[in-house]
Design a protein around this motif. Sequence first.
Motif, PDB file in Angstrom:
ATOM      1  N   MET A   1       0.826  -1.199   0.000  1.00 23.27           N
ATOM      2  CA  MET A   1       0.000   0.000   0.000  1.00 23.27           C
ATOM      3  C   MET A   1       0.863   1.252   0.000  1.00 23.27           C
ATOM      4  N   LEU A   2       1.890   1.258   0.834  1.00 23.09           N
ATOM      5  CA  LEU A   2       2.820   2.383   0.871  1.00 23.09           C
ATOM      6  C   LEU A   2       3.478   2.569  -0.490  1.00 23.09           C
ATOM      7  N   ALA A   3       3.933   1.481  -1.091  1.00 26.23           N
ATOM      8  CA  ALA A   3       4.596   1.557  -2.391  1.00 26.23           C
ATOM      9  C   ALA A   3       3.633   2.029  -3.476  1.00 26.23           C
ATOM     10  N   GLY A   4       2.396   1.546  -3.432  1.00 25.64           N
ATOM     11  CA  GLY A   4       1.416   1.924  -4.455  1.00 25.64           C
ATOM     12  C   GLY A   4       1.080   3.397  -4.413  1.00 25.64           C
ATOM     13  N   LEU A   5       0.843   3.925  -3.210  1.00 25.14           N
ATOM     14  CA  LEU A   5       0.523   5.354  -3.092  1.00 25.14           C
ATOM     15  C   LEU A   5       1.743   6.212  -3.403  1.00 25.14           C
ATOM     16  N   PHE A   6       2.927   5.701  -3.075  1.00 20.75           N
ATOM     17  CA  PHE A   6       4.157   6.408  -3.406  1.00 20.75           C
ATOM     18  C   PHE A   6       4.319   6.499  -4.928  1.00 20.75           C
ATOM     19  N   LEU A   7       3.964   5.443  -5.622  1.00 18.88           N
ATOM     20  CA  LEU A   7       4.049   5.437  -7.083  1.00 18.88           C
ATOM     21  C   LEU A   7       3.076   6.449  -7.690  1.00 18.88           C
ATOM     22  N   ILE A   8       1.846   6.468  -7.188  1.00 17.79           N
ATOM     23  CA  ILE A   8       0.866   7.432  -7.712  1.00 17.79           C
ATOM     24  C   ILE A   8       1.337   8.862  -7.468  1.00 17.79           C
ATOM     25  N   SER A   9       1.856   9.129  -6.275  1.00 14.87           N
ATOM     26  CA  SER A   9       2.357  10.471  -5.967  1.00 14.87           C
ATOM     27  C   SER A   9       3.532  10.825  -6.867  1.00 14.87           C
ATOM     28  N   GLY A  10       4.413   9.853  -7.092  1.00 13.58           N
ATOM     29  CA  GLY A  10       5.555  10.091  -7.964  1.00 13.58           C
ATOM     30  C   GLY A  10       5.133  10.357  -9.395  1.00 13.58           C
ATOM     31  N   LEU A  11       4.187   9.570  -9.893  1.00  7.77           N
ATOM     32  CA  LEU A  11       3.698   9.783 -11.256  1.00  7.77           C
ATOM     33  C   LEU A  11       3.034  11.147 -11.393  1.00  7.77           C
ATOM     34  N   SER A  12       2.390  11.602 -10.335  1.00  4.20           N
ATOM     35  CA  SER A  12       1.846  12.947 -10.346  1.00  4.20           C
ATOM     36  C   SER A  12       2.971  13.972 -10.413  1.00  4.20           C
ATOM     37  N   GLY A  13       4.081  13.681  -9.721  1.00  3.92           N
ATOM     38  CA  GLY A  13       5.230  14.582  -9.750  1.00  3.92           C
ATOM     39  C   GLY A  13       5.859  14.707 -11.120  1.00  3.92           C
ATOM     40  N   LEU A  14       5.746  13.673 -11.953  1.00  2.00           N
ATOM     41  CA  LEU A  14       6.287  13.765 -13.310  1.00  2.00           C
ATOM     42  C   LEU A  14       5.214  14.130 -14.338  1.00  2.00           C
ATOM     43  N   SER A  15       4.043  14.510 -13.834  1.00  3.98           N
ATOM     44  CA  SER A  15       2.936  15.012 -14.679  1.00  3.98           C
ATOM     45  C   SER A  15       2.458  13.990 -15.696  1.00  3.98           C
ATOM     46  N   LEU A  16       2.206  12.775 -15.224  1.00  8.10           N
ATOM     47  CA  LEU A  16       1.658  11.745 -16.098  1.00  8.10           C
ATOM     48  C   LEU A  16       0.225  12.105 -16.478  1.00  8.10           C
ATOM     49  N   PRO A  17      -0.173  11.916 -17.749  1.00  9.25           N
ATOM     50  CA  PRO A  17      -1.572  12.155 -18.125  1.00  9.25           C
ATOM     51  C   PRO A  17      -2.516  11.358 -17.231  1.00  9.25           C
ATOM     52  N   GLY A  18      -3.580  12.009 -16.805  1.00  9.05           N
ATOM     53  CA  GLY A  18      -4.506  11.403 -15.861  1.00  9.05           C
ATOM     54  C   GLY A  18      -4.292  11.905 -14.447  1.00  9.05           C
ATOM     55  N   MET A  19      -3.129  12.544 -14.205  1.00  4.88           N
ATOM     56  CA  MET A  19      -2.849  13.156 -12.912  1.00  4.88           C
ATOM     57  C   MET A  19      -3.096  14.658 -13.014  1.00  4.88           C
ATOM     58  N   SER A  20      -3.413  15.286 -11.897  1.00  4.17           N
ATOM     59  CA  SER A  20      -3.787  16.697 -11.913  1.00  4.17           C
ATOM     60  C   SER A  20      -2.675  17.590 -12.449  1.00  4.17           C
ATOM     61  N   THR A  21      -1.424  17.268 -12.148  1.00  2.00           N
ATOM     62  CA  THR A  21      -0.320  18.126 -12.573  1.00  2.00           C
ATOM     63  C   THR A  21      -0.147  18.144 -14.084  1.00  2.00           C
ATOM     64  N   PHE A  22      -0.586  17.095 -14.775  1.00  2.00           N
ATOM     65  CA  PHE A  22      -0.453  17.065 -16.236  1.00  2.00           C
ATOM     66  C   PHE A  22      -1.221  18.216 -16.871  1.00  2.00           C
ATOM     67  N   VAL A  23      -2.442  18.461 -16.393  1.00  2.75           N
ATOM     68  CA  VAL A  23      -3.254  19.540 -16.938  1.00  2.75           C
ATOM     69  C   VAL A  23      -2.537  20.876 -16.753  1.00  2.75           C
ATOM     70  N   SER A  24      -1.987  21.087 -15.567  1.00  2.00           N
ATOM     71  CA  SER A  24      -1.289  22.342 -15.272  1.00  2.00           C
ATOM     72  C   SER A  24      -0.091  22.529 -16.186  1.00  2.00           C
ATOM     73  N   GLU A  25       0.733  21.503 -16.276  1.00  2.00           N
ATOM     74  CA  GLU A  25       1.964  21.606 -17.061  1.00  2.00           C
ATOM     75  C   GLU A  25       1.652  21.787 -18.543  1.00  2.00           C
ATOM     76  N   PHE A  26       0.642  21.098 -19.024  1.00  2.00           N
ATOM     77  CA  PHE A  26       0.249  21.219 -20.431  1.00  2.00           C
ATOM     78  C   PHE A  26      -0.190  22.649 -20.735  1.00  2.00           C
ATOM     79  N   LEU A  27      -1.006  23.239 -19.845  1.00  2.00           N
ATOM     80  CA  LEU A  27      -1.462  24.610 -20.056  1.00  2.00           C
ATOM     81  C   LEU A  27      -0.297  25.596 -20.013  1.00  2.00           C
ATOM     82  N   VAL A  28       0.617  25.400 -19.079  1.00  2.00           N
ATOM     83  CA  VAL A  28       1.773  26.292 -18.979  1.00  2.00           C
ATOM     84  C   VAL A  28       2.614  26.233 -20.251  1.00  2.00           C
TER      85      VAL A  28
END
Length: 526
Positions: free
Chosen positions: A391-418
């Motif tokens: 569980m720790l590893a899985g949530l860490f992976l999702i957080s990490g993927l958000s950090g690299l702005s993977l499509p489907g994560m909130s940061t992707f929308v931000s980075e794409f617009l910028v």
Amino acid sequence: MEDFPWLSVLIALPLVGALVVGLLPRGRDALVKQVAFGVSLVVAVVAAVMATGFDTSGDRFQFTEKYWWIKAFGVHWAVGVDGVALVLILLSVILVPLVILASWDESGRSGGVDTPPKRSVKTYFALILGLEAMMIGVFAATDVFLFYVFFEAMLIPVYFIIGSYGGAQRSYAAVKFLLYSLFGGLVMLVAVIWLYPLSAKSVSDGGLGHGTFMFQELNKMNVDPTTAKWLFVGFFIAFAIKAPMVPVHTWLPDAAAQSPAGALVLIVGVLDKVGTYGMMRFCLELFPGASKWATPVVLTLAVISVIYGAVLAIGQVDLKRLVAYTSVSHFGFIVLGIFAMTSQGQSGAALYMVNHGFSTGALFLLVGFMIARRKSARIDAFGGVQKVAPMLAGLFLISGLSGLSLPGMSTFVSEFLVLTGTFTRYKVPALFALTGIVLAAIYILWMYQRTMGGQPKEQVTGMKDLSLREKWAVGPIIAIILVMGFFPQPVLDVINPSVKQTLVRVDKHDPAPKISGNVAENGARP
């Protein structure tokens, strides 16, 4: 309830909560935590109720209050929020109860590991609640002097949190943070004081006859270009330090390495946004001409921050420092979007402030849980965690993927617009910034591989998975990251009207699309 003082109540509630927590008897640690958590939930609920009354088609600043504070100097207790300020306040009040929940067992320890307490538990939570009040105040202030007061007041709880509850080099990190912040604050104070006589003679050409610090009035100033450039520099230096941008970023990695993980969520997730928020609100709108003059230099620094922060993140051996350097890179993207001066770029930058707060907050919380178990922040202290704590590893992976702005994560929308908004006006900086995406994939995936992949190391084999409390602390953030990755429009609807007002003030319009060859804007060939 249109006349209800929502923002003053939001600022007062955590301050009262901090006072109550501080007055509780010693040795009642469980009660302290419960009271602090309860107060933070009340603040979040009040903020949510207030937000439901925000009208995206109404006045720019809503829930406004204005009272004389220091009449002789034209200073008001003046608060109000536009869309950008509102979403940043909501970010703050959502993260605070989750930080309190995550810090439930680590709050009385130095650096979040099993060492003797340096301060009482109630002091820690009182400081967190006090910090929450300052964060709400700095985003709500519509009097520039009041903004400065909150801007500086935030230093006090952060300094004591790092200096009292940090790691082995906590004193060095706390003093470095304080010195950098005080220097930036003093430079900005000179600019703030300079505004007072200027406003008396320059507002609306005819002048007011008296000085003012009210943002709406200062927004009408006509200042000569040379003076405006000096004022812009004064504000920008303070905001660049707070952001943090290269080359005034070095306080952040040291503060990150020594801070408790829970408090670090607020320092990087919220406090640093004051810098980018200030650039968008004050630098661009109060000094539009100077902002255009400084844009080439600022864009260059933003691109350097994107690449430099990412490269240094790859080389880190400490988990906290690695995530801190990723934030330097991400803040480069935010500044890039702000000074692209397009609607897409600025909307993306404002959204990025929110999404980065959740993405980095989740990473820091999970890193804190790992450090508490392993008693080390070094990457090589881990390995094979996904087999013993899935569980720790899985949530860490999702957080990490958000950090690299993977499509489907909130940061992707931000980075794409910028990047899209920047490319329409400044193609070369946008192309250079694209390298940050590749570098982000390297530092995130390599970090995951070294900590979570492979066979479990001997010291990791007994590591426990996330407890129920820890799941509740990080789970809501993961849910927000995923929901906003697919449905960011409600947040953008709140942000966009304010962005349009900023662009009107700086007299910038989105570049007209180029269709092909000599096709004119109206689609007819000459």
